[in-house]
Design a protein around this motif. Sequence first.
Motif, PDB file in Angstrom:
ATOM      1  N   GLY A 104       0.790  -1.216   0.000  1.00  0.00           N
ATOM      2  CA  GLY A 104       0.000   0.000   0.000  1.00  0.00           C
ATOM      3  C   GLY A 104       0.824   1.267   0.000  1.00  0.00           C
ATOM      4  N   LEU A 105       1.916   1.284  -0.763  1.00  0.00           N
ATOM      5  CA  LEU A 105       2.779   2.465  -0.804  1.00  0.00           C
ATOM      6  C   LEU A 105       2.035   3.646  -1.454  1.00  0.00           C
ATOM      7  CD1 LEU A 105       5.554   3.803  -0.416  1.00  0.00           C
ATOM      8  CD2 LEU A 105       6.163   2.942  -2.705  1.00  0.00           C
ATOM      9  N   GLN A 106       2.024   4.838  -0.767  1.00  0.00           N
ATOM     10  CA  GLN A 106       1.404   6.054  -1.286  1.00  0.00           C
ATOM     11  C   GLN A 106       2.284   7.251  -0.933  1.00  0.00           C
ATOM     12  OE1 GLN A 106      -2.436   5.447   0.790  1.00  0.00           O
ATOM     13  NE2 GLN A 106      -3.387   5.547  -1.246  1.00  0.00           N
ATOM     14  N   TYR A 107       1.903   8.423  -1.473  1.00  0.00           N
ATOM     15  CA  TYR A 107       2.668   9.642  -1.206  1.00  0.00           C
ATOM     16  C   TYR A 107       1.704  10.756  -0.793  1.00  0.00           C
ATOM     17  CZ  TYR A 107       6.106   6.988  -3.800  1.00  0.00           C
ATOM     18  OH  TYR A 107       6.961   5.996  -4.234  1.00  0.00           O
ATOM     19  N   LYS A 108       2.042  11.431   0.283  1.00  0.00           N
ATOM     20  CA  LYS A 108       1.266  12.601   0.730  1.00  0.00           C
ATOM     21  C   LYS A 108       1.980  13.854   0.226  1.00  0.00           C
ATOM     22  CE  LYS A 108      -0.372  15.029   4.847  1.00  0.00           C
ATOM     23  NZ  LYS A 108      -0.334  15.068   6.331  1.00  0.00           N
ATOM     24  N   VAL A 109       1.369  14.543  -0.742  1.00  0.00           N
ATOM     25  CA  VAL A 109       1.953  15.727  -1.376  1.00  0.00           C
ATOM     26  C   VAL A 109       1.344  16.967  -0.715  1.00  0.00           C
ATOM     27  CG1 VAL A 109       2.401  16.905  -3.542  1.00  0.00           C
ATOM     28  CG2 VAL A 109       2.159  14.410  -3.523  1.00  0.00           C
ATOM     29  N   SER A 110       2.202  17.878  -0.192  1.00  0.00           N
ATOM     30  CA  SER A 110       1.721  19.080   0.499  1.00  0.00           C
ATOM     31  C   SER A 110       2.387  20.306  -0.098  1.00  0.00           C
ATOM     32  CB  SER A 110       2.040  18.993   2.002  1.00  0.00           C
ATOM     33  OG  SER A 110       1.481  17.825   2.565  1.00  0.00           O
ATOM     34  N   TRP A 111       1.615  21.473  -0.135  1.00  0.00           N
ATOM     35  CA  TRP A 111       2.162  22.714  -0.689  1.00  0.00           C
ATOM     36  C   TRP A 111       1.455  23.932  -0.099  1.00  0.00           C
ATOM     37  CZ3 TRP A 111      -1.214  19.468  -3.041  1.00  0.00           C
ATOM     38  CH2 TRP A 111      -2.418  20.030  -3.485  1.00  0.00           C
ATOM     39  N   ARG A 112       2.142  25.029  -0.100  1.00  0.00           N
ATOM     40  CA  ARG A 112       1.553  26.333   0.258  1.00  0.00           C
ATOM     41  C   ARG A 112       2.486  27.426  -0.250  1.00  0.00           C
ATOM     42  NH1 ARG A 112       3.617  29.126   4.673  1.00  0.00           N
ATOM     43  NH2 ARG A 112       5.090  27.992   6.013  1.00  0.00           N
ATOM     44  N   GLN A 113       1.896  28.687  -0.465  1.00  0.00           N
ATOM     45  CA  GLN A 113       2.721  29.803  -0.940  1.00  0.00           C
ATOM     46  C   GLN A 113       3.714  30.195   0.145  1.00  0.00           C
ATOM     47  OE1 GLN A 113       0.967  33.200  -2.767  1.00  0.00           O
ATOM     48  NE2 GLN A 113      -0.639  32.000  -3.840  1.00  0.00           N
ATOM     49  N   LYS A 114       4.900  30.516  -0.303  1.00  0.00           N
ATOM     50  CA  LYS A 114       5.970  30.842   0.641  1.00  0.00           C
ATOM     51  C   LYS A 114       5.664  32.129   1.404  1.00  0.00           C
ATOM     52  CE  LYS A 114      10.869  32.052   0.884  1.00  0.00           C
ATOM     53  NZ  LYS A 114      12.099  32.357   0.148  1.00  0.00           N
ATOM     54  N   ASP A 115       5.186  33.121   0.691  1.00  0.00           N
ATOM     55  CA  ASP A 115       5.025  34.445   1.301  1.00  0.00           C
ATOM     56  C   ASP A 115       3.620  34.677   1.835  1.00  0.00           C
ATOM     57  OD1 ASP A 115       7.669  34.975   0.618  1.00  0.00           O
ATOM     58  OD2 ASP A 115       7.097  35.694  -1.382  1.00  0.00           O
ATOM     59  N   GLY A 116       2.794  33.666   1.830  1.00  0.00           N
ATOM     60  CA  GLY A 116       1.427  33.848   2.314  1.00  0.00           C
ATOM     61  C   GLY A 116       1.231  33.240   3.690  1.00  0.00           C
ATOM     62  N   ASP A 117       0.034  33.357   4.194  1.00  0.00           N
ATOM     63  CA  ASP A 117      -0.301  32.811   5.497  1.00  0.00           C
ATOM     64  C   ASP A 117      -1.211  31.590   5.372  1.00  0.00           C
ATOM     65  OD1 ASP A 117       1.153  34.818   6.716  1.00  0.00           O
ATOM     66  OD2 ASP A 117      -0.588  36.191   6.775  1.00  0.00           O
ATOM     67  N   ASP A 118      -1.299  31.024   4.179  1.00  0.00           N
ATOM     68  CA  ASP A 118      -2.199  29.892   3.949  1.00  0.00           C
ATOM     69  C   ASP A 118      -1.711  28.656   4.701  1.00  0.00           C
ATOM     70  OD1 ASP A 118      -3.533  31.608   2.299  1.00  0.00           O
ATOM     71  OD2 ASP A 118      -2.650  30.805   0.429  1.00  0.00           O
ATOM     72  N   GLU A 119      -2.662  27.774   5.011  1.00  0.00           N
ATOM     73  CA  GLU A 119      -2.324  26.477   5.584  1.00  0.00           C
ATOM     74  C   GLU A 119      -1.836  25.533   4.477  1.00  0.00           C
ATOM     75  OE1 GLU A 119      -2.355  25.673   8.748  1.00  0.00           O
ATOM     76  OE2 GLU A 119      -3.031  27.684   9.328  1.00  0.00           O
ATOM     77  N   TRP A 120      -1.206  24.466   4.926  1.00  0.00           N
ATOM     78  CA  TRP A 120      -0.736  23.454   3.962  1.00  0.00           C
ATOM     79  C   TRP A 120      -1.921  22.774   3.308  1.00  0.00           C
ATOM     80  CZ3 TRP A 120       4.232  22.645   2.463  1.00  0.00           C
ATOM     81  CH2 TRP A 120       5.255  23.174   3.258  1.00  0.00           C
ATOM     82  N   THR A 121      -1.841  22.646   2.003  1.00  0.00           N
ATOM     83  CA  THR A 121      -2.822  21.850   1.256  1.00  0.00           C
ATOM     84  C   THR A 121      -2.163  20.513   0.917  1.00  0.00           C
ATOM     85  OG1 THR A 121      -3.754  23.866   0.308  1.00  0.00           O
ATOM     86  CG2 THR A 121      -4.283  21.752  -0.775  1.00  0.00           C
ATOM     87  N   SER A 122      -2.878  19.389   1.156  1.00  0.00           N
ATOM     88  CA  SER A 122      -2.288  18.056   0.969  1.00  0.00           C
ATOM     89  C   SER A 122      -3.170  17.197   0.095  1.00  0.00           C
ATOM     90  CB  SER A 122      -2.063  17.370   2.323  1.00  0.00           C
ATOM     91  OG  SER A 122      -1.178  18.126   3.129  1.00  0.00           O
ATOM     92  N   MET A 123      -2.532  16.244  -0.541  1.00  0.00           N
ATOM     93  CA  MET A 123      -3.218  15.260  -1.386  1.00  0.00           C
ATOM     94  C   MET A 123      -2.410  13.961  -1.321  1.00  0.00           C
ATOM     95  SD  MET A 123      -5.807  14.593  -3.298  1.00  0.00           S
ATOM     96  CE  MET A 123      -6.410  16.249  -3.619  1.00  0.00           C
ATOM     97  N   VAL A 124      -3.110  12.833  -1.132  1.00  0.00           N
ATOM     98  CA  VAL A 124      -2.465  11.510  -1.092  1.00  0.00           C
ATOM     99  C   VAL A 124      -2.657  10.845  -2.444  1.00  0.00           C
ATOM    100  CG1 VAL A 124      -2.432   9.236  -0.018  1.00  0.00           C
ATOM    101  CG2 VAL A 124      -2.784  11.287   1.392  1.00  0.00           C
ATOM    102  N   VAL A 125      -1.554  10.422  -3.048  1.00  0.00           N
ATOM    103  CA  VAL A 125      -1.597   9.782  -4.370  1.00  0.00           C
ATOM    104  C   VAL A 125      -0.792   8.487  -4.323  1.00  0.00           C
ATOM    105  CG1 VAL A 125      -1.871  11.962  -5.617  1.00  0.00           C
ATOM    106  CG2 VAL A 125       0.429  11.093  -5.129  1.00  0.00           C
ATOM    107  N   ALA A 126      -1.022   7.637  -5.304  1.00  0.00           N
ATOM    108  CA  ALA A 126      -0.303   6.347  -5.382  1.00  0.00           C
ATOM    109  C   ALA A 126       0.092   6.075  -6.826  1.00  0.00           C
ATOM    110  CB  ALA A 126      -1.179   5.221  -4.844  1.00  0.00           C
TER     111      ALA A 126
END
Length: 1193
Positions: free
Chosen positions: A770-792
Motif C-alpha cells: 500500500g505504498l502512497q505519497y502525501k503531497v503538500s504545498w503552500r505559498q511561501k510568502d502567504g499565510d495559507d495552511e498546507w494543502t495536501s493530497m495523497v496519491v499512489a
Amino acid sequence: MQLKIMMPKKKHLSASRAPLILFLCQMISALEVPLDPKLLEDLVQPPTITQQSPKDYIIDPRENIVIQCEAKGKPPPSFSWTRNGTHFDIDKDPLVTMKSGSGTLTVNIMSEGKAETYEGVYQCTARNERGAAISNNIVIRPSRSPLWTKEKLERITLRNGQSLVLPCRPPVGLPPPIIFWMDNSFQRLPQSERVSQGLNGDLYFSNVLPEDTREDYICYARFNHTQTIQQKQPISVKVISVDELNDTIAANLSDTEFYGAKSHRERPPTFLTPEGNASRKEELRGNVLSLECIAEGLPTPIIYWIKEDGTLPINRTFYRNFKKTLQIVQVTEADSGNYQCIAKNALGAIHHIISVTVKAAPYWIIAPQNLVLSPGEDGTLICRANGNPKPRISWLLNGVPIEIAPDDPSRKIDGDTIIFSNVQERSSAVYQCNASNEYGYLLANAFVNVLAEPPRILTSADTLYQVIANRPALLDCAFFGSPLPTIEWFKGAKGSALREDIYVLHENGTLEIPVAQKDSTGTYTCVARNKLGMAKNDIHLEIKDPTRIIKQPEYAVVQRGSTVSFECIVKHDHTLIPTVMWLKDHRELPSDGRFTVDKDHLVVADVNDDDGGTYTCVANTTLDNVSASAVLSVVDVPNPPFDLELTDQLDRSVQLSWTPGDDNNSPISKFIIEYEDAMHEPGLWHHQTEVPGAQTTAQLKLSPYVNYSFRVMAVNSLGRSLPSEASEQYLTKAAEPDKNPTAVEGLGSEPDNLVITWKPLNGFESNGPGLQYKVSWRQKDGDDEWTSMVVADVSKYIVSGTPTFVPYLIKVQALNDAGFAPEPAVVLGHSGEDLPMVAPGNVHVNVVNSTLAEVHWDPVPLKSIRGHLQGYRIYYWKAQSSSTRNRRHIEKKILTFQGSKTHGMLPGLEPFSHYTLNVRVVNGKGEGPASPDRVFNTPEGVPSAPSSLKIVNPTLDSLTLEWEPPSHPNGVLTEYTLKYQPINSTHELGPLVDLKIPANKTRWTLKNLNFSTRYKFYFYAQTAAGSGNQITEEAITTVDEGKMAMASRQVDIATQGWFIGLMCAVALLILILLIVCFIRRNKGGKYPVKEKEDAHADPEIQPMKEDDGTFGEYSDAEDHKPLKKGSRTPSDRTVKKEDSDDSLVDYGEGVNGQFNEDGSFIGQYSGKKEKEPAEGNESSEAPSPVNAMNSFV
C-alpha cells in the motif's frame, strides 16, 4: 710368472646387484645344467616333463579329447600311457592318436564314440637311456548339464510381512552351475537387504511386501563349460494383507492352511540359514572361505560379523550379498576359529557361531631339484612338503617304487631325503617324489645326471660391455664343466691375474669392477680350468660419460586456460644417442593435442585442472637414464560456495552461512554476498556486503517487507567465482517506510500551474504494501495552511489555478499500510512562468574596430520578467555594404549573454559594413519583446589578397600580368602595389622594383626586362586602412635565338686544339659549380639567406649590396625544393589567393555563446566564416647551360 686366484671358494654377490645368470653349485659341488641351446645339444640328459593336462580334467563331450604330455631330454624321450593303472595301448584304439615327437593324446570322439567311454585316470611316462619321468594322474571326466526334473508348482499365498524362501534345487552338474533368478523378460530380479539369493541358490525374503506379488519367479542354472542355461518352472507368489484375507477366504479356510502363515506384526530376527545356534565349516588352504547368515524379521534385520578369538584379516576380507556373506580369500590355517554372525533389528538380536577348520592339501616346502654331478661327487635330493593332515612322502625311481627298484650303492634314503656319495655314470636316473594326504597329492620329477665334461665358456666371444663412469661394471663369464671348473681373469695380453682387493670375483664367473673409471677401458680375458681341460674368452669394456640434465624444468603456477612451457636440456656422451620423454605423475603424457614436445621443451596449451601435477623429463640412453621433475600448479578463480543456510532469522537481520568451494590453488581473499528481492525485482541481484576470505558466516541487515534470497561469490587473486546456488527465501515483516522520496521539485509547466515531481521509492524501499505519497504545498510568502493530497503509483502532482511565477513550499511524504515515513524536508518551488513583458531599454553600440563592437543596455525590471532570468539575447545582421549599397537580406546572427549582464561584445564583424541589432530578455518560458533596432557601421579594413595572378605573353624583354580583385576588399581599393626582382642562376635575388598600379586595373605589362631571366613578383591591394595580403608568382622571359646561333658559329670556327682544351676546362668548371649548387640546395633545405627572408617577409627589405649593386641571396619561399627545369607554374596558371581575413576570436555563443561579466567573449561565434583561397605554390626552374654561362661571364 703369473699369479692365479682361484674363485669357487669366494662369493661377493649381494642381493642389490644387477640380475645375473648365476650358475652356482647346489649342495656339495653339484652342477646345474645351463639352458644354453648349444650346450644342451651335446649333453646327455634324463627326461623332464614340461607340460601336462590338469589333474582334474573336465572335458566338453561335444569336442575331441586332448590329453597333453610334453617332455625334453637327450636323447629325445619316448612316451607311453597307463589308464586306470594298466598299460594303455593306443595302437589298438583307432580313435586315439599320439602327436609326433610328443606324448600328447587326441581322442577323436567327434566322428564316432562317446566321451563317457574314455572316463578314467591317465598317466604319461617319458623315457630315454638316462631314466623315465612320469606325469600326474590325470582324471578325465566329461561335463554334464542335466535338465530340471518336471514338477508342478502351486501358487504360494502369504500375508504381508511374513518370511519366504523360494527353493531352487538345481540339477547336479559337472562342474556345478551358476545360479541366478530372473523373470519371464530375462530381467534379473532386484535384490536388497530384504530379498537376496543364498549360496545354495535359494531366494530368501526376510519379509514380504505386496510388491513381491508376481507370477514369474524363475531360477536359472548356467553351465559354463557347455555354455548352456537351464530354467526351473516359474513360481507364483501372492502377498495379501490380513484385511484382504478376511474378506476373501476367512469364511472357508483357517490361517494354518496358508504357506508360512504367521503374524504380520513386527518381530525380532530369526535365522533362515544356517539353522540352530551353531554350525561347522571346513575349507581347504588357499581356497575362498564363504560364510553365510540370512535372517528373517520385521523390520528387516541387519547382519554383523565378528571373529571370536581374533580380528578379521583386513586385506583378505570381503562382504557380499548385503553383508549376509563373509568371504576370506587365500585362507590359511590361521583363519581357523569361531566366527559369529549377528542379526539385529529394532525388536532384538540373535547370533550364530560357525566353527571354521582350515585343512590343507599337500604343498611344497622344498621341492626336489635336478642334480648334475661329475663322477665321484656327492649330492642330495630333498622332498619336503606340508599339509593338514601331515602328508606321507614316497619315492619312485624311473616311475617304479624305489623299494622294488635295482639297488645302487651310491644312494641312501633317509625319509624325505636321498643322499648320494661317490656317484658314477650308471647312477643317472629320474626320481619321483610323491607327497599325499586325504585332500590331494603332489608329484615332482628330479633327475640325477652324472657327467664328465671339460670346461666350456658359454658367454659369446669378444662381447663388448659399455658402462657409465663411476658405476659398477659386471663382466660375465658363464661357464660349464664337470667337475666344476675354476675361473680366473686377466687384463690385457700380458697382464697378471686380477686381485680380489681391487675386483670382486663371483662364483658364477662374473668379474665385478665396483667403480669403473676411464682407465678401466680395455680387454679382459676369462679362463676356466678343470682336470679335463681349459677354455678362455676375451671380453671388451668401454667406459662412457654419464648423461646429465643441465637445465631442469622449474616449478610453474599458471591460470586455467593459459599456456605453460617446461625446459629440459640434456648433456650426454657423444657416442650415445639419448631419447628424451616426458611423464606426468609417472605415467605417459595424455594423448591430447594440447601437449607438444620438441627438442628441449614440453608445452601445454589451454591448461585445465587435470593438467596439474608432477612433470618429469626422462633422458634415456642404452646405458643409463636420468630424470628431473617440476610441479605444475593450475590456479583459477575459486569454485562457487555451496550449502547456503539461513539462521537467527529476525525482522531486520539474519545470519547467512556457507561452505567455501575449492580455491583452485589460490587462497580466497573475500566473499561477496548479493541479494534478490523476489517480490519487487525478481531476477535482479544487488550487492549486500563483503566479508574476509577466512569467514564463512555473515550477519546481514535486512529491510522490511522484502522476499530475500542470497547468493555468495568467492574472490581470490585471479578474480571472482561464479555465484553460488541461491539460498532459501526469507520474507521479512512489513513496517512503515524508513525514508521519503528524493529529488522533489516544483516547477510550472503553464503560467497558472505548479507541477510537483519526485523520485518514487522502489519496491525494496517501500517497507510494506500500500505504498502512497502525501503531497503538500503552500505559498511561501502567504499565510495559507498546507494543502495536501495523497496519491499512489505516480511521481508527480499538478496544482492548477496558481498565480504566475510565485514561490511555493513543497514536501512529499511516503506512507504505506503500516504507517508514515519520517517528516519530509521542505523544498522551494515556483509556479509556471510566462513570457517577459518588457524589452531592454537604452540600447547603444560602441564600435571598437572594423571587426568588433560593444553593446550596452539597461536591465529589465524583475517583476516584468515573470520567470527565472536566463539572460539577454542580441540579434544582429548585416543590412548592406557601404561600398556597393546593394541592399539584400542577410541571415541574422544571435549571441546570448547569461544572467543579468548589461553589456556584451560582438566579434567577427565584417569591415566597412552596415549592421542592425536589437536586444531581448530571456526567461525559462522564452524571449520577451525586442528593443528598438539600433544601426551602426564598421570602418574600413585592409583587403584580402587579389583573387588570382597570372603571367601571360612572355617575350624577350616583357611579361604581362593579369589578376582578379580581392574577394573581400573590406573598403574602397586605392591602388595595387607590384614588386618584382630578378633571380640569377645561383638563385640569388636581384634589385627590387616597386610599382604602383591604379585600383581600376586588372592587367599590366612590364617592359625592358632581361631576356631569359627569371623574375619573382609580389602583388597586393590597398585601401585607406592599409595594405592587404600579397600574392606571389614567378616567370621567365624568352631566350635570344640570335646570340645562341652566333655562339654556335664561333664554336664551329674554333678548331684549334688550345681552344678546344679551354672550352673543356670551362665546361668542367661549370659542371663543378652546378654540382655545388645542387648539393647546397639539397643539404639544408634553405638558401643561406633563408633566415633573413623568414625574419623579413616584406620584399622591400631584401638584402642588397649597395656598394657594388650585386644581387643578394634568394630562397624559395614555398617548398624549399631544388629548382628543376619544367617545374615552374605555367604563365597562364591561376594562383589561389592567400587567407587575409582576421582570425576571429569567437566572443559570443551564437545560440550557445556567452560573455564574461567584463564583456570579454568566452563562447563561440554563431556564423560561419568564409575561407580565403590559399596562396598558390611557387615554382622555379633550373638554369639552362646558356644562362649558367651568362651568369658565369
